[in-house]
Design a protein around this motif. Sequence first.
Motif, mmCIF file in Angstrom:
data_model
loop_
_atom_site.group_PDB
_atom_site.id
_atom_site.type_symbol
_atom_site.label_atom_id
_atom_site.label_comp_id
_atom_site.label_asym_id
_atom_site.label_seq_id
_atom_site.Cartn_x
_atom_site.Cartn_y
_atom_site.Cartn_z
ATOM 1 N N GLN A 123 14.254 17.478 -10.840
ATOM 2 C CA GLN A 123 14.008 16.173 -11.457
ATOM 3 C C GLN A 123 12.616 16.117 -12.094
ATOM 4 O O GLN A 123 12.436 15.576 -13.194
ATOM 5 C CB GLN A 123 14.128 15.067 -10.417
ATOM 6 C CG GLN A 123 15.527 14.864 -9.878
ATOM 7 C CD GLN A 123 15.532 13.798 -8.802
ATOM 8 O OE1 GLN A 123 15.248 12.647 -9.094
ATOM 9 N NE2 GLN A 123 15.843 14.188 -7.574
ATOM 10 N N ILE A 124 11.646 16.664 -11.385
ATOM 11 C CA ILE A 124 10.271 16.630 -11.881
ATOM 12 C C ILE A 124 10.115 17.546 -13.095
ATOM 13 O O ILE A 124 9.469 17.176 -14.081
ATOM 14 C CB ILE A 124 9.286 16.998 -10.757
ATOM 15 C CG1 ILE A 124 9.364 15.951 -9.640
ATOM 16 C CG2 ILE A 124 7.864 17.117 -11.291
ATOM 17 C CD1 ILE A 124 8.726 16.373 -8.330
ATOM 18 N N ALA B 36 11.450 15.829 -16.111
ATOM 19 C CA ALA B 36 10.505 14.808 -16.576
ATOM 20 C C ALA B 36 9.305 15.449 -17.277
ATOM 21 O O ALA B 36 8.884 14.997 -18.349
ATOM 22 C CB ALA B 36 10.044 13.947 -15.398
ATOM 23 N N THR C 132 10.181 16.716 -20.661
ATOM 24 C CA THR C 132 10.278 15.592 -21.595
ATOM 25 C C THR C 132 8.890 15.222 -22.107
ATOM 26 O O THR C 132 8.682 15.051 -23.311
ATOM 27 C CB THR C 132 10.938 14.378 -20.901
ATOM 28 O OG1 THR C 132 12.273 14.732 -20.551
ATOM 29 C CG2 THR C 132 10.940 13.152 -21.797
ATOM 30 N N ASP C 133 7.936 15.124 -21.182
ATOM 31 C CA ASP C 133 6.571 14.770 -21.578
ATOM 32 C C ASP C 133 5.911 15.894 -22.369
ATOM 33 O O ASP C 133 5.133 15.634 -23.293
ATOM 34 C CB ASP C 133 5.738 14.411 -20.349
ATOM 35 C CG ASP C 133 6.217 13.117 -19.702
ATOM 36 O OD1 ASP C 133 6.847 12.284 -20.384
ATOM 37 O OD2 ASP C 133 5.966 12.951 -18.491
ATOM 38 N N SER D 240 6.634 6.934 -21.406
ATOM 39 C CA SER D 240 7.352 8.027 -20.758
ATOM 40 C C SER D 240 6.534 8.597 -19.604
ATOM 41 O O SER D 240 7.048 8.789 -18.494
ATOM 42 C CB SER D 240 7.678 9.127 -21.780
ATOM 43 O OG SER D 240 8.329 10.211 -21.163
ATOM 44 N N GLU E 298 6.430 6.327 -16.521
ATOM 45 C CA GLU E 298 7.665 6.414 -15.732
ATOM 46 C C GLU E 298 7.670 7.660 -14.861
ATOM 47 O O GLU E 298 8.117 7.629 -13.713
ATOM 48 C CB GLU E 298 8.889 6.440 -16.657
ATOM 49 C CG GLU E 298 9.175 5.130 -17.336
ATOM 50 C CD GLU E 298 10.318 5.236 -18.340
ATOM 51 O OE1 GLU E 298 11.078 6.231 -18.298
ATOM 52 O OE2 GLU E 298 10.443 4.324 -19.176
ATOM 53 N N HIS E 299 7.141 8.740 -15.384
ATOM 54 C CA HIS E 299 7.175 10.008 -14.660
ATOM 55 C C HIS E 299 6.101 10.100 -13.584
ATOM 56 O O HIS E 299 6.280 10.834 -12.610
ATOM 57 C CB HIS E 299 7.130 11.163 -15.651
ATOM 58 C CG HIS E 299 8.340 11.157 -16.540
ATOM 59 N ND1 HIS E 299 8.313 11.626 -17.826
ATOM 60 C CD2 HIS E 299 9.611 10.722 -16.323
ATOM 61 C CE1 HIS E 299 9.526 11.476 -18.367
ATOM 62 N NE2 HIS E 299 10.313 10.923 -17.468
ATOM 63 N N LEU F 238 7.982 8.552 -10.828
ATOM 64 C CA LEU F 238 9.020 9.465 -10.338
ATOM 65 C C LEU F 238 8.412 10.532 -9.432
ATOM 66 O O LEU F 238 8.915 10.774 -8.327
ATOM 67 C CB LEU F 238 9.738 10.126 -11.516
ATOM 68 C CG LEU F 238 10.739 11.224 -11.136
ATOM 69 C CD1 LEU F 238 11.957 10.616 -10.435
ATOM 70 C CD2 LEU F 238 11.152 12.021 -12.364
ATOM 71 N N SER G 245 1.989 13.954 -9.793
ATOM 72 C CA SER G 245 1.632 12.564 -10.048
ATOM 73 C C SER G 245 0.179 12.456 -10.517
ATOM 74 O O SER G 245 -0.122 11.745 -11.480
ATOM 75 C CB SER G 245 1.846 11.734 -8.773
ATOM 76 O OG SER G 245 1.414 10.426 -8.952
#
Length: 181
Positions: free
Chosen positions: A28-29, A32, A35-36, A131, A134-135, A138, A148
Amino acid sequence: MSTEKQVRHRAGTVEENSLKIDRGKAEQIVEALNTDLAATYVLYHQLRKHHWNVEGAEFEQLHDWFGDAAEDAEDNADDLAERVQALGGVPVSGLRSLADHAPVESESDDVYDVRTSMANDLQLYQDVIESVREHVALAEDLGDYATSELLRDVLEDLEDDAHEAHHFLEDDTLVLEDATH
């Protein structure tokens, strides 16, 4: 193209990692972060375009700012890609793959006046910021505090540059519209 016949790690997959982050969470990370990463490269290329094409009375200051902002984006992209790899993933890198993963789009290849270019950059910054925010949440929710923190650092850079872009768009200037006065 390489003559290498054996793929060592398929794009889009996540292997076990040495960070002791569960593979399901890492997947999942990594998604993300990729995407970034893709969004950051869209931003990078648009800023470079403006760096190359800027003209006018504020040329030197804007040329330097666009160049510095593009370098910030490039540094952030590198950090994001390295974290993807550390989590057992493969950073997106090909142009097609970057375009497929990016949640944002750059302006067209046309050259615009500097105010329009800067407004387009500000909008792109704001989209990338959303974006990344949001991550951050997450990664935090999944217990990956290092990711993070990395994303918070990226977010801080993005927000600083967006804030500066906003200042360039303000209407107070020493440059006269009509030099005949």
